[in-house]
Design an enzyme around this catalytic site. Structure first.
Site, mmCIF file in Angstrom:
data_model
loop_
_atom_site.group_PDB
_atom_site.id
_atom_site.type_symbol
_atom_site.label_atom_id
_atom_site.label_comp_id
_atom_site.label_asym_id
_atom_site.label_seq_id
_atom_site.Cartn_x
_atom_site.Cartn_y
_atom_site.Cartn_z
ATOM 1 N N GLY A 12 0.820 -1.209 0.000
ATOM 2 C CA GLY A 12 0.000 0.000 0.000
ATOM 3 C C GLY A 12 0.853 1.258 0.000
ATOM 4 N N SER A 40 -1.586 -9.704 -3.818
ATOM 5 C CA SER A 40 -0.272 -9.218 -4.246
ATOM 6 C C SER A 40 0.878 -10.083 -3.731
ATOM 7 C CB SER A 40 -0.085 -7.758 -3.839
ATOM 8 O OG SER A 40 -0.325 -7.611 -2.475
ATOM 9 N N CYS A 130 -3.182 10.860 10.538
ATOM 10 C CA CYS A 130 -2.202 11.816 10.004
ATOM 11 C C CYS A 130 -2.541 13.268 10.356
ATOM 12 C CB CYS A 130 -2.072 11.656 8.497
ATOM 13 S SG CYS A 130 -3.629 11.363 7.642
ATOM 14 N N GLN A 157 -6.531 18.116 2.834
ATOM 15 C CA GLN A 157 -5.875 16.812 2.858
ATOM 16 C C GLN A 157 -5.771 16.187 1.466
ATOM 17 O OE1 GLN A 157 -8.200 15.878 7.002
ATOM 18 N NE2 GLN A 157 -7.143 14.134 6.114
ATOM 19 N N GLY A 161 -4.123 10.122 1.442
ATOM 20 C CA GLY A 161 -4.747 9.702 2.705
ATOM 21 C C GLY A 161 -5.755 8.584 2.496
ATOM 22 N N LYS A 214 -12.087 12.022 14.793
ATOM 23 C CA LYS A 214 -10.777 11.456 15.151
ATOM 24 C C LYS A 214 -9.870 12.559 15.703
ATOM 25 C CE LYS A 214 -10.521 7.756 11.675
ATOM 26 N NZ LYS A 214 -9.899 7.382 10.381
ATOM 27 N N HIS A 243 -0.554 17.007 3.659
ATOM 28 C CA HIS A 243 -1.757 17.637 4.198
ATOM 29 C C HIS A 243 -1.387 19.037 4.705
ATOM 30 C CE1 HIS A 243 -3.796 13.912 3.848
ATOM 31 N NE2 HIS A 243 -3.960 13.572 5.107
HETATM 32 P P1 A2P Z 1 -3.001 -5.987 -1.357
HETATM 33 O O1 A2P Z 1 -2.005 -5.360 -2.276
HETATM 34 O O2 A2P Z 1 -2.798 -7.461 -1.261
HETATM 35 O O3 A2P Z 1 -4.416 -5.581 -1.623
HETATM 36 P P2 A2P Z 1 -3.735 1.107 0.358
HETATM 37 O O4 A2P Z 1 -4.326 1.683 1.611
HETATM 38 O O5 A2P Z 1 -2.666 1.959 -0.235
HETATM 39 O O6 A2P Z 1 -4.773 0.722 -0.621
HETATM 40 O O7 A2P Z 1 -3.019 -0.249 0.802
HETATM 41 C C1 A2P Z 1 -3.651 -1.231 1.551
HETATM 42 C C2 A2P Z 1 -2.656 -2.325 1.889
HETATM 43 O O8 A2P Z 1 -3.304 -3.254 2.770
HETATM 44 C C3 A2P Z 1 -2.194 -3.120 0.701
HETATM 45 O O9 A2P Z 1 -0.877 -3.563 0.923
HETATM 46 C C4 A2P Z 1 -3.158 -4.307 0.712
HETATM 47 O O10 A2P Z 1 -2.619 -5.470 0.122
HETATM 48 C C5 A2P Z 1 -3.269 -4.552 2.197
HETATM 49 N N1 A2P Z 1 -4.483 -5.267 2.576
HETATM 50 C C6 A2P Z 1 -5.756 -4.847 2.455
HETATM 51 N N2 A2P Z 1 -6.614 -5.766 2.942
HETATM 52 C C7 A2P Z 1 -5.857 -6.795 3.393
HETATM 53 C C8 A2P Z 1 -6.147 -8.054 4.020
HETATM 54 N N3 A2P Z 1 -7.389 -8.446 4.292
HETATM 55 N N4 A2P Z 1 -5.109 -8.857 4.346
HETATM 56 C C9 A2P Z 1 -3.843 -8.475 4.092
HETATM 57 N N5 A2P Z 1 -3.503 -7.305 3.506
HETATM 58 C C10 A2P Z 1 -4.498 -6.482 3.166
HETATM 59 C C1 11C Z 2 -7.130 10.638 5.194
HETATM 60 N N1 11C Z 2 -6.512 10.801 7.527
HETATM 61 O O1 11C Z 2 -6.361 11.571 4.899
HETATM 62 C C2 11C Z 2 -7.048 9.936 6.511
HETATM 63 C C3 11C Z 2 -6.266 8.674 6.324
HETATM 64 O O2 11C Z 2 -7.486 6.872 10.526
HETATM 65 O O3 11C Z 2 -5.511 6.416 9.822
HETATM 66 C C4 11C Z 2 -5.893 7.944 7.588
HETATM 67 C C5 11C Z 2 -7.060 7.296 8.265
HETATM 68 C C6 11C Z 2 -6.661 6.825 9.617
HETATM 69 O O4 11C Z 2 -7.972 10.216 4.429
#
Ligand code: A2P
Ligand code: 11C
Length: 335
Positions: A12, A40, A130, A157, A161, A214, A243
């Site tokens: 992510g 992934s 954040c 923001q 985020g 929050k 932000h």
């Molecule tokens: P994946 O690439 O396998 O979807 P972002 O907030 O930038 O979208 O990133 C979210 C991160 O959290 C990614 O690495 C995503 O992996 C991971 N993720 C989301 N849901 C799950 C889950 N249920 N189990 C493990 N990793 C997760």
């Molecule tokens: C945003 N602050 O900019 C949010 C992202 O509770 O950690 C982070 C959400 C959190 O959208």
């Protein structure tokens, strides 16, 4: 001493920054395990010049690590944090899942490092939102010197985020609009390209959004003072990273402007832009690990008021860097 570290959500926006920040700050990593969902698994990321394969968290043996940084969403944290903690792993969780539980410390290392000691309650330390982190790094010296009564804040923001889906939506809509094509809205309810949206996260019963609440809950918990009144409006703007926040703080003691500026200038983690200079998200904050403050001036409408413009990289200081700094304090003082 070196530590075995896992990052959950490594693919992510925040997870990738965690990998970069661990390397940039030379954290003593023995083995780094990159975890995500089966979507992934097998993807390759680089750490210290070496290719490292992303693994499916479902197959991971948590007993291999001492510290885990989580940024895969609240649901993944709800499921995996207790399982990892049970195996003796200290989980530093960047989601909102555990932040408001009384026995889980909520930590900004520049503000309340002493709270880290409470990790022993559940082996979980929560990383704040954040928007709260950058605001409180800047306001902590003001709180110590004058006592904060009330904070009015409006945020600006960036889409990072919202993680990758926010970044993709802004990029996709911008390209389409510049080419005269119709756009889709998926990550946000309204168009974000060339626009501002006064809604971040869902609406609560009181008409505030969850992002706004929050900032209220986290400010009171981190500063350890439930009497501090916080009045936030959170706005999503069409920038990718960083932000900004217009903060108007009202204190118990009258503020002496020059003294307040001096305090901020002499606080670790803050860079003050003097006079009519000011930081912006894109030109100053992106890729940085500290908080920038400008436009510091007396509130001409209030005897105990101070205005400031606070900027930080939400993915770094607002998330990845703050988590790694918590880990640094944890190993220095407790492990
Ligand atoms: P994946 O690439 O396998 O979807 P972002 O907030 O930038 O979208 O990133 C979210 C991160 O959290 C990614 O690495 C995503 O992996 C991971 N993720 C989301 N849901 C799950 C889950 N249920 N189990 C493990 N990793 C997760
Ligand atoms: C945003 N602050 O900019 C949010 C992202 O509770 O950690 C982070 C959400 C959190 O959208």
């Amino acid at each position: 001493q070196e530590y075995d570290i896992a990052i959950l959500g490594a693919t992510g926006a925040v997870g990738e920054a965690m990998v970069e920040v661990l390397e940039a700050r030379n954290f003593p990593v023995r083995n780094l395990y990159l975890l995500a969902s089966d979507r992934s698994a097998g993807k390759v990321l680089r750490f210290k010049g070496k290719s490292t394969r992303v693994r499916d968290v479902e197959d991971f043996d948590w007993s291999q690590v001492q510290i885990a940084l989580f940024s895969a969403g609240a649901e993944a944290s709800r499921h995996w944090a207790p399982i990892a903690a049970e195996q003796g792993v200290v989980v530093i969780d960047n989601t909102s899942e555990f932040r408001y539980e009384y026995d889980v410390p909520l930590v900004i290392p520049e503000v309340n490092p002493e709270a880290i000691a409470d990790y022993r309650n559940r082996n979980i330390i929560a990383n704040p939102n954040c928007s709260t982190i950058q605001m409180l790094v800047a306001l902590k010296p003001i709180q110590d010197a004058y006592g904060i009564d009330r904070i009015n804040v409006a945020t600006y923001q960036s889409v990072s985020g919202s993680g990758r889906k926010g970044i993709d939506e802004l990029a996709g809509q911008t390209a389409k609009l510049l080419n005269g094509l119709p756009i889709e809205t998926k990550a946000y309810d309204k168009q974000i390209a060339f626009n501002c949206i006064p809604q971040i996260d869902e609406f609560m019963d009181n008409g505030y959004t969850k992002e706004e609440m929050k900032m209220v809950w986290e400010t009171q918990k981190i500063l350890g003072d439930a009497s501090i009144r916080v009045n936030p409006t959170c706005v999503r703007v069409s920038s990718f990273f960083g932000h900004g926040e217009a903060v108007h703080v009202e204190t118990h003691q009258p503020i002496v402007l020059e003294e307040a500026i001096n305090l901020l200038e002499n606080t670790d983690g803050i860079e003050v832009f003097p006079g009519n200079e000011y930081p912006t998200q894109v030109t100053d904050a992106v890729g940085k690990d500290h908080v920038m403050v400008g436009r510091i001036r007396e509130d001409i409408s209030h005897p105990c008021g101070l205005n400031m413009w606070i900027v930080a990289d939400n993915v770094r200081k607002g998330a990845a860097t703050n988590s790694v700094q918590i880990a640094e304090k944890l190993i220095a003082d407790y492990l």
